[in-house]
Design an enzyme around this catalytic site. Structure first.
Site, PDB file in Angstrom:
ATOM      1  N   ASN A   6      48.249  -4.895 -27.993  1.00  0.00           N
ATOM      2  CA  ASN A   6      47.243  -4.955 -28.581  1.00  0.00           C
ATOM      3  C   ASN A   6      47.293  -3.554 -29.742  1.00  0.00           C
ATOM      4  OD1 ASN A   6      44.140  -4.841 -29.566  1.00  0.00           O
ATOM      5  ND2 ASN A   6      43.674  -5.634 -27.445  1.00  0.00           N
ATOM      6  N   ASP A   7      46.888  -2.472 -28.794  1.00  0.00           N
ATOM      7  CA  ASP A   7      46.891  -1.200 -29.758  1.00  0.00           C
ATOM      8  C   ASP A   7      48.124  -0.998 -30.613  1.00  0.00           C
ATOM      9  OD1 ASP A   7      44.806  -0.763 -28.234  1.00  0.00           O
ATOM     10  OD2 ASP A   7      45.704   0.709 -26.867  1.00  0.00           O
ATOM     11  N   VAL A   8      49.207  -1.416 -30.191  1.00  0.00           N
ATOM     12  CA  VAL A   8      50.608  -1.065 -31.036  1.00  0.00           C
ATOM     13  C   VAL A   8      50.522  -2.068 -32.191  1.00  0.00           C
ATOM     14  CG1 VAL A   8      51.807  -0.402 -29.034  1.00  0.00           C
ATOM     15  CG2 VAL A   8      52.219  -2.550 -29.874  1.00  0.00           C
TER      16      VAL A   8
ATOM     17  N   SER B 106      43.469   1.548 -25.477  1.00  0.00           N
ATOM     18  CA  SER B 106      42.661   2.617 -26.069  1.00  0.00           C
ATOM     19  C   SER B 106      40.917   2.062 -26.207  1.00  0.00           C
ATOM     20  CB  SER B 106      42.719   2.632 -27.285  1.00  0.00           C
ATOM     21  OG  SER B 106      42.607   1.380 -28.127  1.00  0.00           O
TER      22      SER B 106
END
Ligand code: NAP
Length: 468
Positions: free
Chosen positions: A395-397, A436
Protein backbone atom coordinates in the site's frame (compact mmCIF):
# COMPACT_ATOMS: atom_id res chain seq x y z
CA UNK A 1 46.13 -10.63 29.35
CA UNK A 2 47.97 -13.72 28.12
CA UNK A 3 48.71 -14.57 24.47
CA UNK A 4 46.04 -17.29 24.19
CA UNK A 5 43.32 -14.86 25.25
CA UNK A 6 44.52 -12.25 22.73
CA UNK A 7 44.56 -14.84 19.93
CA UNK A 8 41.04 -16.04 20.88
CA UNK A 9 39.76 -12.44 20.79
CA UNK A 10 41.34 -11.94 17.37
CA UNK A 11 39.78 -15.18 16.08
CA UNK A 12 36.39 -14.03 17.34
CA UNK A 13 36.81 -10.62 15.64
CA UNK A 14 37.76 -12.34 12.35
CA UNK A 15 34.61 -14.50 12.53
CA UNK A 16 32.49 -11.35 13.14
CA UNK A 17 34.02 -9.50 10.19
CA UNK A 18 33.67 -12.48 7.85
CA UNK A 19 30.10 -13.01 9.11
CA UNK A 20 29.10 -9.40 8.36
CA UNK A 21 30.66 -9.61 4.90
CA UNK A 22 28.65 -12.76 4.11
CA UNK A 23 25.45 -11.21 5.46
CA UNK A 24 25.67 -8.64 2.63
CA UNK A 25 24.23 -11.09 0.05
CA UNK A 26 21.03 -13.10 0.35
CA UNK A 27 22.60 -16.37 -0.86
CA UNK A 28 25.44 -16.26 1.71
CA UNK A 29 23.45 -14.73 4.58
CA UNK A 30 22.82 -18.02 6.41
CA UNK A 31 26.55 -18.76 6.41
CA UNK A 32 27.19 -15.19 7.62
CA UNK A 33 24.84 -15.73 10.55
CA UNK A 34 26.60 -18.99 11.41
CA UNK A 35 30.08 -17.40 11.29
CA UNK A 36 28.94 -14.54 13.52
CA UNK A 37 27.44 -17.02 16.01
CA UNK A 38 30.78 -18.90 16.16
CA UNK A 39 32.54 -15.56 16.75
CA UNK A 40 30.14 -14.81 19.60
CA UNK A 41 30.65 -18.27 21.14
CA UNK A 42 34.44 -17.82 21.10
CA UNK A 43 34.05 -14.33 22.59
CA UNK A 44 31.77 -15.49 25.43
CA UNK A 45 33.94 -18.49 26.35
CA UNK A 46 37.11 -16.36 26.23
CA UNK A 47 35.59 -13.66 28.43
CA UNK A 48 34.60 -16.30 30.98
CA UNK A 49 38.10 -17.80 30.92
CA UNK A 50 39.74 -14.42 31.40
CA UNK A 51 40.53 -14.43 35.12
CA UNK A 52 39.81 -10.81 35.91
CA UNK A 53 36.21 -11.02 34.60
CA UNK A 54 34.95 -13.14 37.47
CA UNK A 55 37.85 -12.23 39.74
CA UNK A 56 38.03 -14.03 43.04
CA UNK A 57 34.32 -14.72 42.84
CA UNK A 58 34.90 -18.38 41.99
CA UNK A 59 34.73 -20.11 45.36
CA UNK A 60 33.34 -23.58 46.08
CA UNK A 61 30.16 -22.11 47.54
CA UNK A 62 27.72 -22.14 44.59
CA UNK A 63 25.94 -18.98 45.73
CA UNK A 64 29.23 -17.11 45.59
CA UNK A 65 30.59 -18.76 42.47
CA UNK A 66 30.58 -16.47 39.43
CA UNK A 67 30.73 -19.37 36.95
CA UNK A 68 27.61 -20.97 38.43
CA UNK A 69 25.73 -17.68 38.03
CA UNK A 70 27.08 -17.10 34.52
CA UNK A 71 26.12 -20.62 33.37
CA UNK A 72 22.67 -20.30 34.95
CA UNK A 73 22.16 -16.95 33.18
CA UNK A 74 23.26 -18.41 29.82
CA UNK A 75 20.87 -21.37 30.25
CA UNK A 76 17.88 -19.23 31.25
CA UNK A 77 18.60 -16.71 28.45
CA UNK A 78 19.03 -19.47 25.85
CA UNK A 79 15.75 -21.18 26.78
CA UNK A 80 13.85 -17.87 26.62
CA UNK A 81 15.56 -16.99 23.31
CA UNK A 82 14.84 -20.33 21.64
CA UNK A 83 11.19 -20.49 22.77
CA UNK A 84 10.59 -16.86 21.76
CA UNK A 85 12.26 -17.21 18.35
CA UNK A 86 10.27 -20.38 17.59
CA UNK A 87 6.96 -18.82 18.63
CA UNK A 88 7.30 -15.45 16.92
CA UNK A 89 5.37 -15.01 13.68
CA UNK A 90 7.27 -13.68 10.67
CA UNK A 91 5.01 -10.62 10.77
CA UNK A 92 6.10 -9.89 14.36
CA UNK A 93 9.80 -10.10 13.57
CA UNK A 94 10.45 -6.31 13.30
CA UNK A 95 9.14 -5.60 16.80
CA UNK A 96 11.23 -8.49 18.12
CA UNK A 97 14.31 -7.00 16.42
CA UNK A 98 13.48 -3.60 17.94
CA UNK A 99 13.19 -5.14 21.41
CA UNK A 100 16.44 -7.10 21.03
CA UNK A 101 18.24 -3.85 20.05
CA UNK A 102 16.85 -2.39 23.25
CA UNK A 103 18.16 -5.31 25.33
CA UNK A 104 21.60 -4.74 23.75
CA UNK A 105 21.50 -1.11 24.92
CA UNK A 106 20.22 -2.15 28.36
CA UNK A 107 23.07 -4.68 28.76
CA UNK A 108 25.72 -2.04 28.04
CA UNK A 109 23.94 0.35 30.42
CA UNK A 110 23.95 -2.28 33.20
CA UNK A 111 27.58 -3.28 32.54
CA UNK A 112 28.58 0.36 33.02
CA UNK A 113 26.51 0.71 36.19
CA UNK A 114 28.03 -2.55 37.57
CA UNK A 115 31.52 -1.24 36.75
CA UNK A 116 30.70 2.00 38.61
CA UNK A 117 29.39 0.13 41.65
CA UNK A 118 32.03 -2.59 41.93
CA UNK A 119 35.31 -1.22 40.55
CA UNK A 120 37.47 1.77 41.50
CA UNK A 121 37.10 4.79 39.21
CA UNK A 122 39.50 4.77 36.23
CA UNK A 123 41.32 7.67 34.55
CA UNK A 124 39.39 10.55 32.93
CA UNK A 125 39.15 8.79 29.53
CA UNK A 126 37.82 5.52 31.01
CA UNK A 127 35.37 7.42 33.22
CA UNK A 128 34.12 9.44 30.26
CA UNK A 129 33.57 6.24 28.23
CA UNK A 130 31.68 4.76 31.19
CA UNK A 131 29.41 7.83 31.24
CA UNK A 132 28.89 7.64 27.46
CA UNK A 133 28.06 3.91 27.70
CA UNK A 134 25.30 4.79 30.15
CA UNK A 135 24.08 7.63 27.92
CA UNK A 136 23.94 5.75 24.62
CA UNK A 137 22.80 2.45 26.17
CA UNK A 138 19.93 4.32 27.86
CA UNK A 139 18.76 5.95 24.59
CA UNK A 140 19.00 2.62 22.75
CA UNK A 141 16.92 0.94 25.48
CA UNK A 142 14.02 3.32 25.97
CA UNK A 143 13.96 4.36 22.28
CA UNK A 144 13.70 0.70 21.26
CA UNK A 145 10.88 0.06 23.74
CA UNK A 146 8.89 2.86 22.08
CA UNK A 147 9.75 1.51 18.60
CA UNK A 148 8.62 -1.96 19.72
CA UNK A 149 5.35 -0.56 21.08
CA UNK A 150 4.62 1.39 17.90
CA UNK A 151 5.26 -1.64 15.71
CA UNK A 152 3.31 -3.99 17.98
CA UNK A 153 0.37 -1.60 17.59
CA UNK A 154 -0.30 -1.37 21.33
CA UNK A 155 -1.19 1.80 23.26
CA UNK A 156 2.28 3.29 22.63
CA UNK A 157 1.36 3.75 18.95
CA UNK A 158 -1.01 6.57 19.97
CA UNK A 159 1.82 8.62 21.50
CA UNK A 160 3.18 10.92 18.83
CA UNK A 161 3.62 14.46 20.13
CA UNK A 162 6.18 16.03 22.44
CA UNK A 163 5.63 19.78 22.86
CA UNK A 164 8.72 21.83 21.83
CA UNK A 165 10.47 18.52 21.21
CA UNK A 166 13.73 19.96 19.87
CA UNK A 167 14.14 22.23 22.92
CA UNK A 168 13.29 19.37 25.29
CA UNK A 169 15.69 17.00 23.53
CA UNK A 170 18.54 19.53 23.40
CA UNK A 171 18.07 20.30 27.12
CA UNK A 172 18.10 16.59 28.04
CA UNK A 173 21.20 15.95 25.90
CA UNK A 174 23.09 18.85 27.50
CA UNK A 175 22.06 17.99 31.07
CA UNK A 176 23.12 14.37 30.48
CA UNK A 177 26.50 15.43 29.09
CA UNK A 178 26.99 17.63 32.16
CA UNK A 179 26.36 14.47 34.23
CA UNK A 180 29.08 12.62 32.27
CA UNK A 181 31.51 15.51 32.85
CA UNK A 182 30.65 15.63 36.56
CA UNK A 183 31.40 11.93 36.91
CA UNK A 184 34.59 11.96 34.80
CA UNK A 185 36.10 15.05 36.48
CA UNK A 186 38.10 14.54 39.68
CA UNK A 187 35.28 15.02 42.16
CA UNK A 188 34.13 13.41 45.39
CA UNK A 189 32.00 10.26 45.70
CA UNK A 190 28.76 12.26 46.11
CA UNK A 191 29.36 14.30 42.94
CA UNK A 192 30.22 11.13 41.03
CA UNK A 193 27.00 9.46 42.16
CA UNK A 194 25.06 12.60 41.16
CA UNK A 195 26.75 12.54 37.73
CA UNK A 196 25.78 8.88 37.16
CA UNK A 197 22.16 9.49 38.24
CA UNK A 198 21.83 12.61 36.06
CA UNK A 199 23.20 11.00 32.89
CA UNK A 200 21.09 7.85 33.44
CA UNK A 201 17.80 9.67 33.97
CA UNK A 202 18.39 12.32 31.26
CA UNK A 203 19.23 9.79 28.56
CA UNK A 204 16.55 7.26 29.55
CA UNK A 205 14.03 10.08 29.05
CA UNK A 206 15.80 11.30 25.86
CA UNK A 207 15.28 7.85 24.28
CA UNK A 208 11.53 8.32 24.82
CA UNK A 209 11.30 11.90 23.63
CA UNK A 210 13.41 11.26 20.51
CA UNK A 211 11.38 8.29 19.26
CA UNK A 212 7.81 9.16 20.36
CA UNK A 213 7.33 11.85 17.65
CA UNK A 214 8.71 9.70 14.82
CA UNK A 215 5.96 8.76 12.37
CA UNK A 216 5.11 5.14 11.57
CA UNK A 217 6.53 5.21 8.05
CA UNK A 218 9.94 6.30 9.38
CA UNK A 219 10.14 3.62 12.07
CA UNK A 220 12.36 1.21 10.07
CA UNK A 221 15.04 3.88 9.78
CA UNK A 222 14.82 4.67 13.49
CA UNK A 223 15.14 0.98 14.42
CA UNK A 224 18.26 0.75 12.29
CA UNK A 225 19.63 3.90 13.99
CA UNK A 226 18.89 2.45 17.44
CA UNK A 227 20.70 -0.71 16.38
CA UNK A 228 23.73 1.48 15.58
CA UNK A 229 23.36 3.11 19.03
CA UNK A 230 23.34 -0.27 20.79
CA UNK A 231 26.58 -1.14 18.94
CA UNK A 232 28.14 2.17 19.89
CA UNK A 233 27.14 1.65 23.54
CA UNK A 234 28.80 -1.79 23.49
CA UNK A 235 31.98 -0.28 21.98
CA UNK A 236 32.13 2.39 24.73
CA UNK A 237 31.46 -0.33 27.33
CA UNK A 238 34.49 -2.16 25.89
CA UNK A 239 36.65 0.89 26.59
CA UNK A 240 35.12 1.35 30.03
CA UNK A 241 35.83 -2.23 31.16
CA UNK A 242 38.94 -2.64 28.98
CA UNK A 243 37.60 -5.48 26.86
CA UNK A 244 38.92 -5.63 23.29
CA UNK A 245 36.33 -7.93 21.77
CA UNK A 246 33.50 -5.71 23.02
CA UNK A 247 35.14 -2.70 21.34
CA UNK A 248 35.53 -4.63 18.05
CA UNK A 249 32.02 -6.14 17.99
CA UNK A 250 30.44 -2.88 19.17
CA UNK A 251 32.18 -0.92 16.40
CA UNK A 252 31.06 -3.48 13.79
CA UNK A 253 27.42 -3.27 14.92
CA UNK A 254 27.61 0.53 15.22
CA UNK A 255 29.16 1.03 11.79
CA UNK A 256 26.94 -1.47 9.95
CA UNK A 257 23.84 -0.06 11.68
CA UNK A 258 24.83 3.44 10.62
CA UNK A 259 25.44 2.36 7.01
CA UNK A 260 22.04 0.62 6.91
CA UNK A 261 20.43 3.76 8.37
CA UNK A 262 21.96 5.92 5.64
CA UNK A 263 20.89 3.47 2.92
CA UNK A 264 17.32 3.48 4.27
CA UNK A 265 17.28 7.28 4.57
CA UNK A 266 18.27 7.45 0.90
CA UNK A 267 15.57 4.92 -0.03
CA UNK A 268 12.96 7.10 1.70
CA UNK A 269 14.44 10.38 0.50
CA UNK A 270 14.94 11.56 4.09
CA UNK A 271 17.91 12.97 5.92
CA UNK A 272 18.66 11.77 9.42
CA UNK A 273 18.31 15.38 10.56
CA UNK A 274 14.79 15.64 9.12
CA UNK A 275 13.87 12.29 10.62
CA UNK A 276 14.82 13.22 14.18
CA UNK A 277 14.28 16.97 14.29
CA UNK A 278 11.47 17.85 11.83
CA UNK A 279 7.96 18.18 13.21
CA UNK A 280 5.77 15.31 12.04
CA UNK A 281 3.17 16.35 9.52
CA UNK A 282 -0.40 15.73 10.49
CA UNK A 283 -1.91 12.61 8.97
CA UNK A 284 -4.06 13.22 6.00
CA UNK A 285 -7.07 11.17 5.07
CA UNK A 286 -9.06 11.19 1.87
CA UNK A 287 -9.19 14.54 0.07
CA UNK A 288 -12.01 16.75 1.29
CA UNK A 289 -14.57 18.19 -1.14
CA UNK A 290 -16.84 16.18 -3.43
CA UNK A 291 -17.81 12.56 -2.99
CA UNK A 292 -14.81 10.25 -2.75
CA UNK A 293 -14.29 8.11 -5.84
CA UNK A 294 -14.85 4.40 -5.19
CA UNK A 295 -12.30 1.81 -6.26
CA UNK A 296 -13.46 -0.68 -8.92
CA UNK A 297 -13.53 -4.35 -7.95
CA UNK A 298 -12.80 -7.22 -10.35
CA UNK A 299 -13.43 -10.96 -10.03
CA UNK A 300 -10.60 -13.48 -10.21
CA UNK A 301 -12.09 -14.89 -13.44
CA UNK A 302 -12.09 -11.47 -15.16
CA UNK A 303 -8.60 -10.73 -13.84
CA UNK A 304 -7.41 -14.01 -15.40
CA UNK A 305 -8.57 -12.98 -18.87
CA UNK A 306 -6.39 -9.84 -18.62
CA UNK A 307 -3.42 -11.72 -17.16
CA UNK A 308 -3.64 -14.47 -19.72
CA UNK A 309 -3.00 -11.93 -22.49
CA UNK A 310 -0.16 -10.12 -20.66
CA UNK A 311 3.41 -10.32 -22.00
CA UNK A 312 5.10 -8.32 -19.28
CA UNK A 313 4.04 -8.63 -15.64
CA UNK A 314 5.50 -7.02 -12.52
CA UNK A 315 4.67 -8.30 -9.05
CA UNK A 316 4.93 -5.74 -6.24
CA UNK A 317 4.78 -7.46 -2.86
CA UNK A 318 4.13 -5.73 0.46
CA UNK A 319 3.32 -6.37 4.07
CA UNK A 320 -0.01 -8.07 3.21
CA UNK A 321 1.88 -10.82 1.37
CA UNK A 322 3.76 -11.52 4.60
CA UNK A 323 0.53 -11.50 6.65
CA UNK A 324 -1.13 -13.91 4.23
CA UNK A 325 2.05 -16.03 3.95
CA UNK A 326 1.33 -15.97 0.22
CA UNK A 327 4.92 -16.28 -1.01
CA UNK A 328 4.65 -19.92 -2.19
CA UNK A 329 1.36 -19.21 -3.99
CA UNK A 330 3.02 -16.15 -5.58
CA UNK A 331 5.87 -18.33 -6.88
CA UNK A 332 3.30 -20.74 -8.32
CA UNK A 333 1.49 -17.88 -10.10
CA UNK A 334 4.83 -16.59 -11.37
CA UNK A 335 5.63 -20.04 -12.86
CA UNK A 336 2.20 -20.23 -14.50
CA UNK A 337 2.62 -16.78 -16.06
CA UNK A 338 6.06 -17.69 -17.39
CA UNK A 339 4.77 -20.97 -18.83
CA UNK A 340 2.14 -18.84 -20.54
CA UNK A 341 4.91 -16.82 -22.22
CA UNK A 342 4.99 -13.72 -19.99
CA UNK A 343 8.12 -12.09 -18.63
CA UNK A 344 7.72 -11.74 -14.85
CA UNK A 345 9.74 -9.54 -12.53
CA UNK A 346 9.36 -8.53 -8.90
CA UNK A 347 9.74 -4.88 -7.87
CA UNK A 348 10.93 -4.76 -4.27
CA UNK A 349 10.73 -1.51 -2.33
CA UNK A 350 13.43 -1.19 0.37
CA UNK A 351 10.85 -0.61 3.13
CA UNK A 352 8.14 -3.01 1.89
CA UNK A 353 6.93 -5.17 4.77
CA UNK A 354 8.05 -4.50 8.30
CA UNK A 355 11.81 -5.04 8.25
CA UNK A 356 14.67 -4.46 5.83
CA UNK A 357 14.82 -7.33 3.35
CA UNK A 358 11.43 -8.70 4.50
CA UNK A 359 10.17 -9.41 0.97
CA UNK A 360 13.52 -10.80 -0.21
CA UNK A 361 13.57 -13.28 2.70
CA UNK A 362 10.02 -14.50 2.01
CA UNK A 363 10.50 -14.80 -1.75
CA UNK A 364 13.86 -16.55 -1.32
CA UNK A 365 12.11 -19.03 0.99
CA UNK A 366 9.69 -19.72 -1.91
CA UNK A 367 12.66 -20.22 -4.29
CA UNK A 368 12.04 -17.16 -6.46
CA UNK A 369 15.40 -16.67 -8.27
CA UNK A 370 17.40 -13.67 -6.98
CA UNK A 371 17.83 -12.26 -10.48
CA UNK A 372 14.04 -11.85 -10.76
CA UNK A 373 14.00 -9.60 -7.66
CA UNK A 374 14.54 -6.05 -8.93
CA UNK A 375 14.80 -2.87 -6.93
CA UNK A 376 12.30 -0.05 -7.41
CA UNK A 377 15.06 1.97 -9.12
CA UNK A 378 15.64 -0.83 -11.62
CA UNK A 379 11.96 -1.40 -12.41
CA UNK A 380 10.56 2.15 -12.45
CA UNK A 381 12.07 3.20 -15.82
CA UNK A 382 10.39 0.15 -17.44
CA UNK A 383 7.06 0.49 -15.67
CA UNK A 384 5.24 2.21 -18.57
CA UNK A 385 5.93 -0.88 -20.73
CA UNK A 386 4.43 -3.26 -18.16
CA UNK A 387 1.10 -4.84 -19.15
CA UNK A 388 -0.02 -5.75 -15.63
CA UNK A 389 1.40 -4.68 -12.26
CA UNK A 390 0.12 -7.02 -9.53
CA UNK A 391 0.28 -5.26 -6.15
CA UNK A 392 0.09 -7.99 -3.51
CA UNK A 393 -0.64 -6.61 -0.04
CA UNK A 394 1.40 -3.45 -0.66
CA UNK A 395 0.00 0.00 0.00
CA UNK A 396 2.37 2.76 1.21
CA UNK A 397 5.18 1.69 -1.13
CA UNK A 398 2.95 2.23 -4.19
CA UNK A 399 1.18 5.38 -2.95
CA UNK A 400 1.48 8.07 -5.66
CA UNK A 401 0.79 10.77 -3.03
CA UNK A 402 4.50 10.46 -2.27
CA UNK A 403 5.14 11.97 -5.72
CA UNK A 404 2.06 14.11 -6.35
CA UNK A 405 0.89 15.54 -3.05
CA UNK A 406 3.28 17.98 -1.40
CA UNK A 407 1.17 18.08 1.75
CA UNK A 408 1.37 14.31 2.26
CA UNK A 409 3.50 13.10 5.19
CA UNK A 410 5.19 10.65 2.80
CA UNK A 411 5.87 13.28 0.11
CA UNK A 412 9.36 12.74 -1.30
CA UNK A 413 9.56 9.03 -0.42
CA UNK A 414 10.48 7.07 -3.56
CA UNK A 415 7.81 4.51 -4.47
CA UNK A 416 7.38 1.69 -6.95
CA UNK A 417 5.60 3.49 -9.81
CA UNK A 418 2.87 0.86 -10.20
CA UNK A 419 0.46 3.57 -11.42
CA UNK A 420 2.42 3.80 -14.71
CA UNK A 421 1.63 0.21 -15.75
CA UNK A 422 -1.13 -0.32 -18.36
CA UNK A 423 -3.27 -2.18 -15.81
CA UNK A 424 -2.82 -2.40 -12.04
CA UNK A 425 -4.28 -5.22 -9.94
CA UNK A 426 -4.38 -4.48 -6.23
CA UNK A 427 -4.83 -7.54 -4.03
CA UNK A 428 -5.98 -6.68 -0.51
CA UNK A 429 -8.73 -7.70 1.89
CA UNK A 430 -10.72 -4.48 2.07
CA UNK A 431 -10.31 -0.78 2.69
CA UNK A 432 -7.51 -1.05 5.25
CA UNK A 433 -4.82 1.60 5.08
CA UNK A 434 -1.12 0.79 5.18
CA UNK A 435 1.34 1.32 8.02
CA UNK A 436 1.34 5.10 7.56
CA UNK A 437 -2.46 5.25 7.88
CA UNK A 438 -2.82 7.26 4.65
CA UNK A 439 -5.40 6.91 1.88
CA UNK A 440 -3.97 5.71 -1.43
CA UNK A 441 -5.15 7.47 -4.63
CA UNK A 442 -3.74 4.60 -6.73
CA UNK A 443 -6.79 2.51 -5.82
CA UNK A 444 -9.21 4.86 -7.59
CA UNK A 445 -7.13 5.41 -10.75
CA UNK A 446 -8.85 4.48 -14.02
CA UNK A 447 -6.26 1.79 -14.80
CA UNK A 448 -6.52 0.18 -11.33
CA UNK A 449 -8.81 -2.68 -10.30
CA UNK A 450 -9.12 -4.19 -6.86
CA UNK A 451 -9.28 -7.94 -6.27
CA UNK A 452 -10.53 -8.20 -2.73
CA UNK A 453 -9.69 -11.09 -0.42
CA UNK A 454 -6.84 -12.64 1.48
CA UNK A 455 -3.73 -12.43 -0.75
CA UNK A 456 -2.92 -16.14 -0.53
CA UNK A 457 -6.46 -17.20 -1.46
CA UNK A 458 -6.64 -14.73 -4.37
CA UNK A 459 -3.22 -15.64 -5.78
CA UNK A 460 -3.99 -19.36 -5.45
CA UNK A 461 -7.30 -18.88 -7.32
CA UNK A 462 -5.57 -16.85 -10.05
CA UNK A 463 -2.93 -19.56 -10.50
CA UNK A 464 -5.65 -22.23 -10.59
CA UNK A 465 -7.37 -20.38 -13.49
CA UNK A 466 -4.35 -21.14 -15.69
CA UNK A 467 -4.99 -24.88 -15.27
CA UNK A 468 -8.61 -24.84 -16.36
P1 NAP B 1 1.49 -1.36 4.08
O1 NAP B 1 1.54 0.02 3.57
O2 NAP B 1 1.61 -1.56 5.54
O3 NAP B 1 0.14 -2.02 3.55
C1 NAP B 1 -0.15 -3.35 3.73
C2 NAP B 1 -1.52 -3.63 3.11
O4 NAP B 1 -1.67 -5.03 3.12
C3 NAP B 1 -2.66 -3.04 3.90
O5 NAP B 1 -3.22 -1.94 3.22
C4 NAP B 1 -3.67 -4.21 4.05
O6 NAP B 1 -4.93 -3.80 3.53
C5 NAP B 1 -3.06 -5.32 3.21
N1 NAP B 1 -3.17 -6.63 3.83
C6 NAP B 1 -2.97 -6.97 5.12
N2 NAP B 1 -3.17 -8.27 5.30
C7 NAP B 1 -3.51 -8.79 4.10
C8 NAP B 1 -3.84 -10.08 3.63
N3 NAP B 1 -3.89 -11.15 4.45
N4 NAP B 1 -4.12 -10.24 2.32
C9 NAP B 1 -4.10 -9.20 1.49
N5 NAP B 1 -3.80 -7.94 1.86
C10 NAP B 1 -3.50 -7.74 3.16
O7 NAP B 1 2.63 -2.28 3.41
P2 NAP B 1 3.82 -1.87 2.44
O8 NAP B 1 3.32 -1.25 1.19
O9 NAP B 1 4.67 -3.08 2.37
O10 NAP B 1 4.57 -0.71 3.20
C11 NAP B 1 5.34 -0.95 4.34
C12 NAP B 1 5.08 0.13 5.37
O11 NAP B 1 5.61 -0.31 6.63
C13 NAP B 1 5.77 1.43 5.04
O12 NAP B 1 5.00 2.52 5.50
C14 NAP B 1 7.08 1.31 5.82
O13 NAP B 1 7.67 2.56 6.09
C15 NAP B 1 6.59 0.64 7.08
N6 NAP B 1 7.61 -0.11 7.80
C16 NAP B 1 8.56 -0.77 7.12
C17 NAP B 1 9.55 -1.46 7.81
C18 NAP B 1 10.66 -2.13 7.05
O14 NAP B 1 11.78 -2.17 7.54
N7 NAP B 1 10.36 -2.67 5.87
C19 NAP B 1 9.52 -1.51 9.22
C20 NAP B 1 8.48 -0.85 9.89
C21 NAP B 1 7.53 -0.15 9.17
P3 NAP B 1 -6.27 -4.57 3.99
O15 NAP B 1 -6.32 -4.44 5.48
O16 NAP B 1 -7.36 -3.86 3.29
O17 NAP B 1 -6.11 -5.99 3.56
Amino acid sequence: MNAAIIIAYMASAIFFIRGIKLLGKADTARKGNFYSAIGMLIAVVTVLLEKDVLGSWTGADVLHNGYAWAIAAVLVGSVIGVVWAKKVQMTEMPQLVALLNGFGGLSSFLVAIAQYVTKPKGDAFTSATLGLTIAIGAIAFTGSVIAWGKLAGNGIKKLNRIPAKNVVNAALALVGLAGVALYAAPSGAKAELAGIVVVSVAYLVLGLTLVIPVGGGDMPVVISLLNAFSGLAAAFAGFAINNTVLVVSGCLVGASGLILTLIMCKAMNKTMFKLLFANPAAKKGAQAGGPAKEPRALSVEDAYTILEAAHNVVIIPGYGMAVAQAQHAVKELCDKLENNGAEVNFAIHPVAGRMPGHMNVLLAEANVPYEQLKTADEMNPQMSNVDVAIVIGANDVVNPAAIEDQSSPIYGMPIVNAFEAHTVFVLKRGKGTGFSGLENPLFTNDNTVMIYGDAKATVTSLAAEFEE
